[in-house]
Design an enzyme around this catalytic site. Structure first.
Site: not given
Ligand code: GLY
Length: 325
Positions: A188, A216, A219, A241-242
């Protein structure tokens, strides 16, 4: 444009956090990352130095990373299970707390521009899928064939992930290995800026996860999770980890600790990362306040990161031992 020259403007960026091992990052690839990070800083700096807005600086900085195949955003986005690239982004300004976001877009070259347009040209805060794409086209943003996002590297990653029935948590650009608990990278990208008018903004953009389910959303497009800005506290952009960043309202939580508990920004970021860690997540946060104080914190082995202030000297970093602060 009127500018208050006594405000120490600043831009801070990230290009993803994760298990980035110096021993496995070739000198050429490291140089390539640092080059794009520097170009991103330069694009945002050019806006800020002439008195441009923090929102425009954040957008300009993120567009550079979205246009690079190195990062998991825009051009370099990973593939979903169905072999599509579903992109998302969000942006927020701290003076008005206006925000814009898009998710599930497959044809918008620069999702951060679409998020910016949602914020400035619509009465909404978030648009998804075809509706977001139609809106982006109406705003004159560049629409591309989905094939534009197809890179052979990412395609191979998807094939490996499918074969192993794994969801790759990142772009894993350096090792091309599937995700394990000890091998996580998050590609990201994001930026936070303080402009000469004393205003803050934050933005984040991603391609999400390799082999993610269709639809999906992470975040990065969720205001309060991956992105938040409030002049009374800080601007924040997240990578990691979104799902865990959503469940902890990571960006807002960081800002709230600063506004309500008067915590130092480093401490607030670290507390948020500990909270994320406690539910099995990891990643990084960049944080900036109206005085120009900033933090770049991560609980992974590396995070692509950089900053530039009014002196125009760009700093880039990847590993803990070279962190500027
Ligand atoms: N932090 C980016 C995602 O989980 O999509």
């Amino acid at each position: 444009m009127t500018a208050s020259h006594d405000v120490p403007f600043r831009l801070v960026i990230h290009g993803g956090a994760g298990a980035i091992k110096q021993s496995r990052l070739s000198a050429e690839r490291e140089a390539a990352y640092r080059q794009v990070l520097t170009q991103s800083l330069s694009a945002g700096y050019d806006v800020l130095k002439i008195g441009g807005s923090c929102i425009d600086a954040v957008t300009a900085a993120i567009v550079v990373m979205e246009d690079s195949p190195l990062f998991n955003a825009g051009k370099g986005s990973v593939f979903s299970r169905e072999g599509q690239n579903e992109l998302e982004a969000s942006i927020m300004e701290g003076s008005t707390r206006l925000a814009g976001a898009v998710a599930g877009v497959t044809t918008v070259r620069n999702p951060i521009r679409a998020a910016h347009a949602v914020m400035t040209k619509s009465t909404h805060t978030m648009l998804i899928g075809p509706g977001a794409e139609i809106f982006a086209a109406e705003q004159g943003l560049e629409i591309v064939d989905p094939e534009y996002f197809h890179t052979s590297y990412r395609w191979e990653q998807l094939q490996k992930a499918l074969a192993k029935k794994q969801v790759l948590r990142d772009h894993d650009i350096d090792s091309n290995r599937p995700f394990t608990n000890n091998d996580k990278k998050h590609g990201t990208v994001g930026a936070v800026a303080l402009d000469r008018h004393g205003n803050l903004a934050a933005g984040t953009s991603t391609g999400g996860l390799t082999n993610k389910r269709r639809g999906r959303v992470g975040d990065s497009s969720i205001i309060g999770a991956g992105t938040y800005a409030d002049n009374r506290s800080v601007a924040v952009s997240a990578t990691g980890t979104g799902e865990m960043f959503i469940r902890t309202a990571a960006a807002y939580q960081t800002a709230a600790q600063i506004m309500l508990l008067q915590k130092p920004i480093h401490e607030a970021a670290d507390t948020t990362l500990k909270e994320i860690s406690s539910i099995g997540g990891d990643g990084g946060l960049i944080v900036l306040n109206v005085k120009g104080d900033y933090a770049m914190r991560f609980n992974t082995s590396g995070m692509y990161q950089g900053t530039i202030g009014h002196n125009g000297i760009a700093w880039t970093g990847i590993f803990h031992d070279e962190s500027e602060i």
